[in-house]
Motif scaffolding. Structure first.
Motif, short mmCIF file in Angstrom:
data_model
loop_
_atom_site.label_atom_id
_atom_site.label_comp_id
_atom_site.label_asym_id
_atom_site.label_seq_id
_atom_site.Cartn_x
_atom_site.Cartn_y
_atom_site.Cartn_z
N GLU A 64 1.48 10.76 4.40
CA GLU A 64 2.44 9.69 4.68
C GLU A 64 2.01 8.44 3.91
O GLU A 64 1.46 7.50 4.47
CB GLU A 64 2.50 9.40 6.18
N GLU A 81 2.72 5.12 1.32
CA GLU A 81 3.73 4.15 0.91
C GLU A 81 3.82 4.25 -0.60
O GLU A 81 2.85 4.56 -1.28
CB GLU A 81 3.34 2.75 1.36
N THR A 82 5.01 4.00 -1.12
CA THR A 82 5.24 4.12 -2.55
C THR A 82 5.88 2.85 -3.08
O THR A 82 6.76 2.28 -2.44
CB THR A 82 6.14 5.32 -2.87
N SER A 115 1.74 5.82 -5.29
CA SER A 115 1.65 6.13 -3.86
C SER A 115 0.27 5.67 -3.38
O SER A 115 -0.73 5.91 -4.05
CB SER A 115 1.81 7.62 -3.61
N PRO A 160 -1.46 2.94 3.42
CA PRO A 160 -0.88 1.69 3.91
C PRO A 160 -1.88 0.60 4.34
O PRO A 160 -1.61 -0.58 4.14
CB PRO A 160 -0.03 2.13 5.11
#
Length: 168
Positions: free
Chosen positions: A91, A93-94, A148, A151
């Motif tokens: 999971e 963030e991008t 990517s 977070p």
């Protein structure tokens, strides 16, 4: 001396756990924190061992710097631990953008590697991707990149040139 021995042990463990990205980076951060504490305690001892006031002030400043550096590495390790679930579940963030800044390590010899990329006031740590300065400047500089990252710690896990494909 104890922190120096701990540093060597942690460094050895981090080399053995390279297949687990989060664990390896966490241990490396603890290793750096331990080394900073080692130097901090050394300069703290020098404060008490010298009679020169100028030397005491310099040692105090270096001790404070080493303690702050150590805290920073411990904080990095904590952020990586918070990212463990996101990493395991993929999971990430991008962000897709052209980097506004790039920082490289200062290699005295050998290959210089990309350390950080700045994108829209967001600084991402890309050092673990082992991107050389030459490769970055020839293939990625000035181009839109898809990055990517984790977070909390903002460690990049992948970086590639962004190409918008039009599907029929």
């Amino acid at each position: 001396m104890l922190f120096f021995i701990i540093t060597l042990i942690l460094w050895g463990i981090s080399e053995l756990t390279e297949d687990n990205f989060i664990l390896s980076e966490m241990i490396s951060a603890y290793c750096a924190a331990s080394l900073s504490l080692c130097f901090g305690i050394f300069f703290l001892a020098m404060i008490f061992g010298t009679r020169n006031w100028f030397a005491k002030i310099i040692c105090l400043l270096i001790t404070a710097l080493m303690m702050i550096t150590s805290y920073s590495f411990i904080e990095t390790s904590i952020l990586l631990y918070k990212d463990k679930t996101a990493f395991d579940n993929r999971e990430f963030e991008t962000v897709i953008a052209v980097p506004t800044g790039a920082e490289f390590d200062d290699a005295d010899y050998g290959t210089e590697f990309l350390m950080e990329l700045e994108i829209h006031h967001l600084t991402l740590d890309v050092y673990s991707l082992n991107i050389s300065r030459d490769y970055y400047q020839e293939n990625l500089s000035g181009k839109s990149l898809e990055i990517s990252y984790l977070p909390n710690s903002r460690y990049a896990v992948s970086l590639k040139e962004y190409s918008m494909e039009i599907k029929d």
